[in-house]
Design an enzyme around this catalytic site. Structure first.
Site, PDB file in Angstrom:
ATOM      1  N   HIS A 103    -123.937  31.900  15.555  1.00  0.00           N
ATOM      2  CA  HIS A 103    -124.520  32.999  14.554  1.00  0.00           C
ATOM      3  C   HIS A 103    -123.767  33.902  14.248  1.00  0.00           C
ATOM      4  CE1 HIS A 103    -128.048  32.340  12.097  1.00  0.00           C
ATOM      5  NE2 HIS A 103    -128.799  33.122  12.698  1.00  0.00           N
ATOM      6  N   ASN A 124    -132.078  38.456  10.473  1.00  0.00           N
ATOM      7  CA  ASN A 124    -133.145  38.107   9.304  1.00  0.00           C
ATOM      8  C   ASN A 124    -133.354  39.263   8.523  1.00  0.00           C
ATOM      9  OD1 ASN A 124    -132.982  35.806  10.784  1.00  0.00           O
ATOM     10  ND2 ASN A 124    -135.192  35.862  11.524  1.00  0.00           N
ATOM     11  N   TYR A 167    -124.486  38.730  21.946  1.00  0.00           N
ATOM     12  CA  TYR A 167    -124.447  37.662  20.666  1.00  0.00           C
ATOM     13  C   TYR A 167    -122.887  37.290  20.336  1.00  0.00           C
ATOM     14  CZ  TYR A 167    -129.422  38.242  20.481  1.00  0.00           C
ATOM     15  OH  TYR A 167    -130.758  38.363  20.809  1.00  0.00           O
TER      16      TYR A 167
END
Length: 213
Positions: free
Chosen positions: A41, A88, A36
């Site tokens: 993001h 999240n 990632y």
């Protein structure tokens, strides 16, 4: 040549600074893991990497469900955080650290991505909704307030309305986009210093400027 008393004074001042209490949290949002690293993001993580490098510290100590590092920015002692809970659930780490250091929401600055802004733009606000950013939503839920400052870094809108949003935010920045993003990081760093000095108005003006200032 400095005398021994001047040298001792400098050493003592350094020790005093490091032992000063933490007054602010600065939190970069992202997803942990190499896969990632360069994704849209993870703009918050990337800004944190830039900030920690400028501060000369490593954000690598595991604490509060996050990677942490302590730094002195201006005259403030701050805890730098990269929550390791996945995006999240970022609020779990922030809530735990804020409770430990007794940090008020207005002293928690969060870096996140924003698909409504072009790459190379940023927007600072002192409070507000999550705007669909689930890391911010988690912090708002866990802290039971949206009155904390945040700087959102543009990662660009989906190239087509039918493009899957999850695929888009987990896609990587191009080389040209990286250059735009990192140029904005440099400007945002100056905004962070202004914010920590208590001059939020100037911090917002610097971070939100359309062009580099």
């Amino acid at each position: 040549m400095a005398n021994i008393f001047d040298i001792f004074k400098e050493i003592s001042a350094g020790k005093e600074s490091k032992s000063a209490p933490i007054t602010h949290l600065i939190v970069g949002l992202g997803n942990p893991g190499d896969k990632y690293f360069n994704t849209r993001h993870n703009a918050g993580f990337l800004m944190m990497d830039y900030l920690s490098q400028r501060a000369g510290v490593k954000v690598d100590r595991v604490k509060f469900k996050a990677l942490c590092g302590e730094a002195t920015l201006g005259d403030k002692r701050v805890l730098l955080m990269k929550p390791q809970t996945l995006m999240n659930a970022s609020g779990l780490a922030v809530k735990e650290a804020a409770a430990f250091y007794k940090i008020a929401p207005e002293n928690i600055l969060v870096f996140s991505d924003d698909i409504s802004l072009d790459v190379g733009r940023a927007r600072m606000r002192l409070k507000g909704s999550d705007g669909g950013q689930r890391g911010l939503r988690s912090i708002i839920t866990q802290m039971n307030t949206d009155e904390f400052p945040r700087i959102r870094f543009g990662v660009g809108a989906k190239p087509h309305p039918d493009y899957d949003l999850a695929d888009w935010v987990l896609s990587e920045f191009s080389k040209d986009e990286q250059k735009l993003l990192f140029a904005r990081f440099e400007q945002a760093y100056e905004g962070v210093l202004r914010y920590l000095s208590g001059d939020s108005e100037t911090a917002i003006r610097i971070c939100n400027a359309k062009e580099n200032v």
